[in-house]
Every structure is written in structure tokens, then in C-alpha cells.
Motif scaffolding. Structure first.
Motif, PDB file in Angstrom:
ATOM      1  N   LYS A 139       0.832  -1.213   0.000  1.00 57.08           N
ATOM      2  CA  LYS A 139       0.000   0.000   0.000  1.00 57.08           C
ATOM      3  C   LYS A 139       0.864   1.259   0.000  1.00 57.08           C
ATOM      4  O   LYS A 139       0.607   2.221   0.736  1.00 57.08           O
ATOM      5  N   LEU A 140       1.883   1.228  -0.848  1.00 58.45           N
ATOM      6  CA  LEU A 140       2.783   2.373  -1.028  1.00 58.45           C
ATOM      7  C   LEU A 140       2.849   2.711  -2.519  1.00 58.45           C
ATOM      8  O   LEU A 140       3.895   2.575  -3.157  1.00 58.45           O
ATOM      9  N   PRO A 141       1.740   3.169  -3.103  1.00 52.69           N
ATOM     10  CA  PRO A 141       1.693   3.373  -4.557  1.00 52.69           C
ATOM     11  C   PRO A 141       2.667   4.425  -5.066  1.00 52.69           C
ATOM     12  O   PRO A 141       3.046   4.403  -6.237  1.00 52.69           O
ATOM     13  N   ASP A 142       3.067   5.365  -4.213  1.00 56.74           N
ATOM     14  CA  ASP A 142       3.966   6.439  -4.645  1.00 56.74           C
ATOM     15  C   ASP A 142       5.420   6.168  -4.254  1.00 56.74           C
ATOM     16  O   ASP A 142       6.246   7.083  -4.266  1.00 56.74           O
ATOM     17  N   TYR A 143       5.736   4.940  -3.919  1.00 56.32           N
ATOM     18  CA  TYR A 143       7.074   4.643  -3.404  1.00 56.32           C
ATOM     19  C   TYR A 143       8.155   4.889  -4.443  1.00 56.32           C
ATOM     20  O   TYR A 143       9.264   5.293  -4.112  1.00 56.32           O
ATOM     21  N   HIS A 161      17.269   9.827   6.615  1.00 52.17           N
ATOM     22  CA  HIS A 161      16.328   8.752   6.292  1.00 52.17           C
ATOM     23  C   HIS A 161      16.802   7.427   6.894  1.00 52.17           C
ATOM     24  O   HIS A 161      15.998   6.655   7.433  1.00 52.17           O
ATOM     25  N   LYS A 162      18.102   7.168   6.802  1.00 51.01           N
ATOM     26  CA  LYS A 162      18.629   5.917   7.339  1.00 51.01           C
ATOM     27  C   LYS A 162      18.452   5.864   8.853  1.00 51.01           C
ATOM     28  O   LYS A 162      18.060   4.824   9.406  1.00 51.01           O
ATOM     29  N   GLU A 164      16.168   7.434  10.619  1.00 52.62           N
ATOM     30  CA  GLU A 164      14.749   7.250  10.892  1.00 52.62           C
ATOM     31  C   GLU A 164      14.345   5.784  10.711  1.00 52.62           C
ATOM     32  O   GLU A 164      13.599   5.228  11.526  1.00 52.62           O
ATOM     33  N   ALA A 165      14.828   5.168   9.640  1.00 50.51           N
ATOM     34  CA  ALA A 165      14.480   3.771   9.365  1.00 50.51           C
ATOM     35  C   ALA A 165      15.016   2.852  10.460  1.00 50.51           C
ATOM     36  O   ALA A 165      14.316   1.940  10.931  1.00 50.51           O
ATOM     37  N   LEU A 166      16.238   3.090  10.884  1.00 55.93           N
ATOM     38  CA  LEU A 166      16.832   2.260  11.940  1.00 55.93           C
ATOM     39  C   LEU A 166      16.104   2.456  13.267  1.00 55.93           C
ATOM     40  O   LEU A 166      15.893   1.504  14.020  1.00 55.93           O
ATOM     41  N   GLY A 167      15.694   3.693  13.550  1.00 59.23           N
ATOM     42  CA  GLY A 167      15.008   3.975  14.799  1.00 59.23           C
ATOM     43  C   GLY A 167      13.621   3.359  14.881  1.00 59.23           C
ATOM     44  O   GLY A 167      13.138   3.057  15.967  1.00 59.23           O
ATOM     45  N   ALA A 168      12.993   3.187  13.719  1.00 60.62           N
ATOM     46  CA  ALA A 168      11.635   2.627  13.696  1.00 60.62           C
ATOM     47  C   ALA A 168      11.636   1.114  13.516  1.00 60.62           C
ATOM     48  O   ALA A 168      10.582   0.489  13.432  1.00 60.62           O
ATOM     49  N   MET A 169      12.809   0.517  13.497  1.00 59.09           N
ATOM     50  CA  MET A 169      12.944  -0.890  13.151  1.00 59.09           C
ATOM     51  C   MET A 169      12.799  -1.795  14.374  1.00 59.09           C
ATOM     52  O   MET A 169      13.401  -1.554  15.415  1.00 59.09           O
ATOM     53  N   PRO A 187       8.640   6.470   4.379  1.00 55.62           N
ATOM     54  CA  PRO A 187       9.234   7.712   4.876  1.00 55.62           C
ATOM     55  C   PRO A 187       8.208   8.751   5.299  1.00 55.62           C
ATOM     56  O   PRO A 187       8.527   9.669   6.054  1.00 55.62           O
ATOM     57  N   VAL A 188       6.975   8.628   4.809  1.00 60.63           N
ATOM     58  CA  VAL A 188       5.932   9.611   5.140  1.00 60.63           C
ATOM     59  C   VAL A 188       5.444   9.398   6.559  1.00 60.63           C
ATOM     60  O   VAL A 188       5.382  10.329   7.375  1.00 60.63           O
ATOM     61  N   ASN A 189       5.107   8.168   6.882  1.00 62.96           N
ATOM     62  CA  ASN A 189       4.603   7.858   8.216  1.00 62.96           C
ATOM     63  C   ASN A 189       5.689   7.353   9.160  1.00 62.96           C
ATOM     64  O   ASN A 189       5.401   6.986  10.302  1.00 62.96           O
ATOM     65  N   CYS A 190       6.916   7.319   8.668  1.00 66.33           N
ATOM     66  CA  CYS A 190       8.081   6.907   9.470  1.00 66.33           C
ATOM     67  C   CYS A 190       7.838   5.554  10.148  1.00 66.33           C
ATOM     68  O   CYS A 190       7.939   5.428  11.370  1.00 66.33           O
ATOM     69  N   CYS A 191       7.492   4.567   9.328  1.00 71.18           N
ATOM     70  CA  CYS A 191       7.248   3.226   9.861  1.00 71.18           C
ATOM     71  C   CYS A 191       7.593   2.199   8.790  1.00 71.18           C
ATOM     72  O   CYS A 191       7.707   2.520   7.606  1.00 71.18           O
TER      73      CYS A 191
END
Length: 206
Positions: A139-143, A161-162, A164-169, A187-191
Motif C-alpha cells: 500500500k505504497l503506490p507512490d514509493y 532517512h537511514k 529514521e528507518a533504523l530507529g523505527a525498526m 518515509p511519510v509515516n516513518c514506519c
């Protein structure tokens, strides 16, 4: 000093590399197919490549900046690639194997008889269609727009970005190869978003 670019593609791909003592790219990171054949790791996402390089002595770079036809000579004018997008997961947790994430993707063989500096690889519609199916699944059509923006992002933005991704992992150690989900970072919802692989992916063997 970069080696002469020898890999140009209709979709920008990223690889993992090590440098030698002179600062030159020494080798491109490979994995193996289920038949034991060496395959170059090729990431569609710059962010995925950066995350895959964590906890290693590798660094992510566009294949066009350092790729050289060493593996080509070994494979007699052909090239095996593992096209990577997303990472293996189970129960909405990303899996760790040998302290690294497990990239997901497809093995492909390219018949290259006249390799050279100006060789250009056109993926046609097949690979974009596969990627689009993944974006739709999660459900990420604009990815794809996000990936295109990352291609030209400043290193500081890439680092953000990296981080944020690691922190949400949320991760777990892979106890077997029976994972059943693929995950991409939103990246929009940071999840991290998860979806069933339904047997349509092949993983790296780290």
C-alpha cells in the motif's frame, strides 16, 4: 579515484563495495544462487543498500560508479544479478542474519556478449511491473517517487532517512529461512510496512 563506469541501466541500481588502501573500489559484493552461482547484489533502493551495509565494512554506491566486469569474465559473457527491494520479515519484525538484514528480491541472468564502457541495460516493462506489484502489496503506490528523490538526495538527507528507518525498526534473529513477509520503510509515516511474500521472492544468503 573511481574505476571507469561500465554499467548503465534504465533503472538505477546500487551495490555494496569495499575500498582498498588507495581509496579505490576493490570489489563488488555478491551472493550465491540456490545452485551456488555467484550473483552481484543490486539494490533498487539507495536506502535499502545503505541499510544492508550496516554492521559491515561495505558501503553503498551506484553500480555505475564502481562496477567493473570482473564477475563477467568468470561467467563467460553473462552476468547473474540479485535484484533487491525490501527485507525479509516475520510477524511484523525484520529478520537479522549474521548481524545483517536479509534483502529480498529476484535472481536474474543477463546475456552480455559485448560488454564495454557504453553498455546499457534496458529492463523494459518486466522489472518495473514487479516493483509496482510490491509497492501495491505494501500500500505504497507512490514509493517509486520516493526512490527517485533518494537518487539525488544530499548525503545528510540520506543519513537522516537511514537514521529514521533504523530507529523505527523492530528486529529478531532469523532462526530459519521460513520467513513469509517483505518489508519496506515508509518515509511519510516513518514506519515499516509489511506484506506477505506468497513465495514470490528469493533471498540473499548472507
Amino acid at each position: 579515484m573511481h574505476q571507469s563506469p561500465t554499467f548503465k541501466s534504465s533503472i538505477r541500481l546500487y551495490g555494496l563495495t569495499r575500498r582498498n588502501s588507495d581509496g579505490q573500489y576493490q570489489e563488488v559484493s555478491c551472493t550465491t544462487t540456490f545452485n551456488g552461482i555467484s550473483a552481484v547484489r543490486a539494490f533498487v533502493s539507495r536506502l535499502d543498500a545503505e541499510l544492508a551495509a550496516q554492521n559491515s565494512d561495505l558501503e553503498a554506491q551506484p553500480l555505475s560508479q564502481f562496477f567493473y566486469p570482473g564477475p563477467l569474465a568468470e561467467q563467460q559473457s553473462g552476468l547473474n544479478l540479485h535484484i533487491c527491494l525490501g527485507f525479509a520479515a516475520q510477524n511484523d519484525q525484520l529478520l537479522i542474519q549474521n548481524k545483517q538484514l536479509v534483502p529480498m528480491g529476484w535472481f536474474t541472468y543477463i546475456d552480455v556478449r559485448n560488454w564495454g564502457r557504453d553498455y546499457y541495460l534496458n529492463w523494459g516493462d518486466e522489472l518495473p511491473r514487479k516493483l509496482g506489484n510490491v509497492y501495491g502489496l505494501l500500500k505504497l503506490p507512490d514509493y517509486n517517487t520516493f526512490l527517485n528523490e533518494l537518487d539525488v538526495a544530499h548525503p545528510k538527507e540520506m543519513f537522516w532517512h537511514k537514521t529514521e528507518a533504523l530507529g523505527a525498526m523492530s528486529t529478531r534473529v532469523a532462526e530459519s529461512s521460513n520467513w513469509d513477509q517483505i518489508s519496506l520503510f515508509d518515509p511519510v509515516n516513518c514506519c515499516w510496512c509489511f506484506g506477505s511474500t506468497a513465495g514470490s521472492y528469493q533471498t540473499h544468503i548472507n
